[in-house]
Design a protein around this motif. Structure first.
Motif: not given
Length: 364
Positions: A106-114
């Motif tokens: 999670s970066i700046f509240g945005i969760t993503f899958q690297p």
């Protein structure tokens, strides 16, 4: 005359793919909406709203990347790979654990899958390496990309994410076999992989070993590891020719099938729209792949050629493996159905790749 013909073909390719993507968006929202029902009650409004937002964002990425010259990625390929590797390592330290897997950050509240970003990074990296004059060289043309891809796949495998690790490795094989690198190198690598695979099974997690066992015979654990695939095949078979109708699938509506809005979304479509609906879905994917391959065949720039090869191979692998595992003809490895399954990162990356392809169409 030739130039005007090429321009016409290019516009037709982009128009056809755009229509196909719109159709896939409609099918995705309909299937996700249906899958979020339980006994006739809609229970997942929040997930549906998130998917709509991700679709809008994905289209924005497609448009943006369609105007960025694809040659820009050539010089940045190793930088993109390095950023991706950094994010994958960061996941192992700071990542969020969901359902026993540590794959999200999670970066700046945005969760993503690297690991999804890895697919884009690896395609760009391999396109650069295999488009270079030294691509015939054993060390620079084979060992270098194998080592970089292997490192990436190993980090992803440790998350654990076997499905994406395999996709990364298959991308290397498929794109490499299209290059001018000696095919004997790849043949030896495949043979070595087949030899060591029985021993490599010991490195799998317990649930991954169970998935391989139930692939051979789902009935050895019908209420455990084999439950999902058994219910999936029941749902697909019960759809018959024309399906049970929208919101009328019993396996779906009565919550017999887990993960039906993500990896097993194909079962929702098959149960509700039957064999005809499933064939219609496959035809959409076929049109997308056909248009990419048609353009790839006419490309002179090796970098653009291998970019298109990577994009088409990635889409094909996701469709083939995902549908194969829902049918029980392939082991369950946890891969989404491209453009269709619920999930933001995979959709954004997939649309970004199409945006890159659209730019190649603009340039060539």
């Amino acid at each position: 005359m030739v130039d005007s013909r090429r321009i016409k073909i290019t516009l037709t390719n982009r128009k056809t793919i755009t229509i196909c993507l719109i159709l896939l968006n409609i099918l995705s929202l309909a299937a996700i909406y249906s899958s979020l029902h339980q006994a006739g009650k809609f229970v997942g409004a929040n997930l549906l709203h998130k998917q709509i937002i991700w679709m809008v964002v994905s289209w924005m990425f497609l448009v943006a990347f369609s105007f960025i010259n694809y040659r820009f990625y050539f010089d940045l390929s190793y930088v993109i790979y390095g950023v991706n590797l950094f994010l994958l390592i960061a996941v192992s330290i700071f990542g969020k654990t969901i359902m026993g897997a540590q794959r999200w950050i999670s970066i700046f509240g945005i969760t993503f899958q690297p690991s999804e970003f890895s697919k884009l990074a690896i395609i760009i990296l391999l396109a650069r390496i295999f488009s270079q004059p030294q691509r015939k060289n054993f060390i620079k043309g084979f060992l270098l990309p194998l080592g970089l891809v292997g490192l990436n796949a190993l980090v992803i495998f440790k998350q654990p994410d076997l499905g994406t690790a395999l996709i990364i490795f298959f991308l290397f094989l498929a794109i490499g076999l299209l290059s001018r690198v000696n095919k004997l190198y790849f043949a030896c690598l495949i043979a070595l992989g087949l030899i060591v695979s029985p021993f490599a099974i010991n490195s799998l997690k317990t649930y991954q070993k169970k998935r391989l066992m139930v692939f051979i015979n789902p009935n050895i654990d019908p209420m455990g590891s084999g439950y999902t695939i058994i219910q999936s095949k029941i749902a697909i078979g019960s759809g018959k020719a024309f399906g049970k109708g929208f919101l009328a699938g019993t396996q779906n509506q009565f919550n017999f099938l887990p993960e039906r809005h993500t990896d097993f979304i194909f079962t929702v479509i098959s149960e509700e729209w039957g064999f005809i609906g499933s064939i219609f879905l496959l035809l959409i994917y076929w049109f997308i792949l056909k248009k990419i391959l048609q353009k790839q065949k006419d490309l002179i720039d090796p970098f653009a050629y291998f970019l298109c090869a990577g994009i088409s191979v990635l889409i094909f692998l996701h469709v083939f493996i995902n549908i194969g595992m829902t049918l029980g003809i392939l082991p369950v490895v946890g891969l989404p159905l491209t453009f269709l399954s619920y999930g933001g990162t995979n959709m954004v990356i997939s649309f970004t790749l199409i945006g890159i392809f659209f730019n190649i169409c603009r340039q060539k």
